[in-house]
Design an enzyme around this catalytic site. Structure first.
Site, PDB file in Angstrom:
ATOM      1  N   HIS A 125       0.818  -1.212   0.000  1.00 30.03           N
ATOM      2  CA  HIS A 125       0.000   0.000   0.000  1.00 30.03           C
ATOM      3  C   HIS A 125       0.857   1.269   0.000  1.00 30.03           C
ATOM      4  O   HIS A 125       0.480   2.269  -0.605  1.00 30.03           O
ATOM      5  CB  HIS A 125      -1.021  -0.052   1.141  1.00 30.03           C
ATOM      6  CG  HIS A 125      -2.132  -1.006   0.830  1.00 30.03           C
ATOM      7  ND1 HIS A 125      -2.082  -2.338   1.177  1.00 30.03           N
ATOM      8  CD2 HIS A 125      -3.276  -0.847   0.125  1.00 30.03           C
ATOM      9  CE1 HIS A 125      -3.172  -2.948   0.710  1.00 30.03           C
ATOM     10  NE2 HIS A 125      -3.911  -2.058   0.079  1.00 30.03           N
ATOM     11  N   HIS A 183       5.992 -14.389   6.266  1.00 28.85           N
ATOM     12  CA  HIS A 183       6.420 -13.262   7.098  1.00 28.85           C
ATOM     13  C   HIS A 183       5.364 -12.918   8.144  1.00 28.85           C
ATOM     14  O   HIS A 183       5.648 -12.845   9.321  1.00 28.85           O
ATOM     15  CB  HIS A 183       6.733 -12.034   6.237  1.00 28.85           C
ATOM     16  CG  HIS A 183       7.494 -10.996   7.001  1.00 28.85           C
ATOM     17  ND1 HIS A 183       6.873 -10.120   7.861  1.00 28.85           N
ATOM     18  CD2 HIS A 183       8.816 -10.737   7.069  1.00 28.85           C
ATOM     19  CE1 HIS A 183       7.790  -9.354   8.420  1.00 28.85           C
ATOM     20  NE2 HIS A 183       8.981  -9.701   7.954  1.00 28.85           N
ATOM     21  N   GLU A 213       5.714 -12.915  12.080  1.00 28.98           N
ATOM     22  CA  GLU A 213       5.187 -11.730  12.765  1.00 28.98           C
ATOM     23  C   GLU A 213       3.666 -11.640  12.789  1.00 28.98           C
ATOM     24  O   GLU A 213       3.113 -10.635  13.212  1.00 28.98           O
ATOM     25  CB  GLU A 213       5.771 -10.461  12.108  1.00 28.98           C
ATOM     26  CG  GLU A 213       7.247 -10.294  12.430  1.00 28.98           C
ATOM     27  CD  GLU A 213       7.895  -9.138  11.674  1.00 28.98           C
ATOM     28  OE1 GLU A 213       7.179  -8.225  11.247  1.00 28.98           O
ATOM     29  OE2 GLU A 213       9.133  -9.175  11.528  1.00 28.98           O
ATOM     30  N   HIS A 245      15.228 -13.806   7.816  1.00 27.23           N
ATOM     31  CA  HIS A 245      14.221 -14.595   8.546  1.00 27.23           C
ATOM     32  C   HIS A 245      14.427 -16.091   8.320  1.00 27.23           C
ATOM     33  O   HIS A 245      14.283 -16.892   9.249  1.00 27.23           O
ATOM     34  CB  HIS A 245      12.810 -14.208   8.096  1.00 27.23           C
ATOM     35  CG  HIS A 245      12.362 -12.870   8.612  1.00 27.23           C
ATOM     36  ND1 HIS A 245      12.360 -12.546   9.945  1.00 27.23           N
ATOM     37  CD2 HIS A 245      11.904 -11.777   7.959  1.00 27.23           C
ATOM     38  CE1 HIS A 245      11.916 -11.306  10.093  1.00 27.23           C
ATOM     39  NE2 HIS A 245      11.647 -10.815   8.909  1.00 27.23           N
TER      40      HIS A 245
HETATM   41 CO    CO Z   1      10.769  -8.995   8.597  1.00 27.88          CO
END
Ligand code: CO
Length: 297
Positions: A125, A183, A213, A245
């Site tokens: 966005h 993620h 997350e 990650h």
């Molecule tokens: Co991250």
């Protein structure tokens, strides 16, 4: 050496364009000669400072260049931290706004911006608002369009599910678990991970999606994995690149990595350190989105 504009000059160029944009001023380019059409592609990723992660970006770029052999392809990384890290190593990457300002300056008239994000979350966005800003500049591009991330339309979920199931190593036995690490985000688009998790479960009850997350978390799926008495789990990224990650949170040696958490539960893991964009079957879903917007330029 070719004369390139400084950052300051580009900022002035963009600011003037914005200032001159509103209605009454919008006749700006009618006075000049119409520029010849020049089409370009801008690929936008979060970025990664891991050299191994470049395999994903190189693959996407190769697929794009093969599909659009005549069209110049540019890159932007949205993460300022990563751009700075790479800059210290002498590797320069532009932000989206800077990359677009340079393309304007180079005389591009029609630009397809392709998001290489997995879901339309906060970063997508943000990217959209930058593209909208450039779209509103009367002396800017004639047309600029933004291609959707990997998961956007309902058919993407099916295509991504099928492609991902095909990336599971052949050695994996039916009863063994596969955990795709996404993620995850606080953004409502986190629902895409939940939708994918459900979709995988419909096809194979031993295939899970966890996120770093967002939700589902690893904890959300641990009980179900343990209940099934599985002794092996394949850990695979559901991220375009196998960067930080993947190498730390998923498969790193630290006590809180998924690999270590599963080992504590007596579950052996097999980690696949390959980003989704390294597989042509998945890279081509992003490419489909790009071909779609490019055809409307
Ligand atoms: Co991250």
């Amino acid at each position: 050496m070719p004369k390139t504009k400084t950052v300051f000059q580009l900022v002035i160029l963009v600011s003037l364009c914005l200032f001159l944009s509103p209605g009454a001023w919008a006749h700006g380019h009618a006075h000049g000669h119409k520029k010849p059409d020049k089409r370009g592609i801008l690929l936008v990723a979060f970025g990664s400072s891991y050299p191994q992660a470049q395999a994903s970006f190189e693959n996407i770029e190769a697929r794009v260049k093969k599909a659009f052999p005549q069209v110049p392809v540019r890159w932007a990384y949205t993460s300022r931290i990563i751009r700075h890290k790479l800059n210290e190593k002498g590797k320069h990457y532009d932000s989206t706004a800077m990359a677009l300002a340079k393309m304007m300056d180079e005389g591009f008239t029609h630009v397809a911006v392709q998001s290489l994000h997995t879901i339309p979350g906060a970063e997508f966005h943000d990217l959209r608002s930058i593209v909208t800003g450039f779209e509103s500049m009367s002396c800017g591009f004639e047309k600029i369009l933004l291609g959707y991330p990997l998961l956007s339309a309902p058919q993407d979920l099916v295509a991504v599910r099928d492609a991902m199931l095909n990336t599971i190593p052949e050695e994996r036995k039916a009863g063994e678990a596969v955990i795709f690490m996404g993620h995850g985000t606080h953004h409502p688009s986190n629902a895409f991970y939940q939708a994918m998790a459900h979709s995988f479960q419909q096809e194979d009850p031993n295939v899970y999606v966890g996120t770093v997350e967002g939700s589902p978390s690893l904890e959300d799926i641990l009980d179900r994995i343990e209940d099934k008495g599985t002794d092996t789990a394949y850990l695979m990224p559901f991220m375009s690149v196998a960067g930080d990650h993947v190498r730390n949170d998923m498969a790193g040696p630290g006590a809180d990595s998924w690999k270590s958490i599963l080992a504590d539960k007596g579950i052996r893991t097999e980690a696949v350190l390959k980003g989704t964009a390294e597989y042509n079957t998945i890279a081509d879903i992003w490419l489909d989105h790009l071909q779609d917007v490019f055809s409307h330029l």
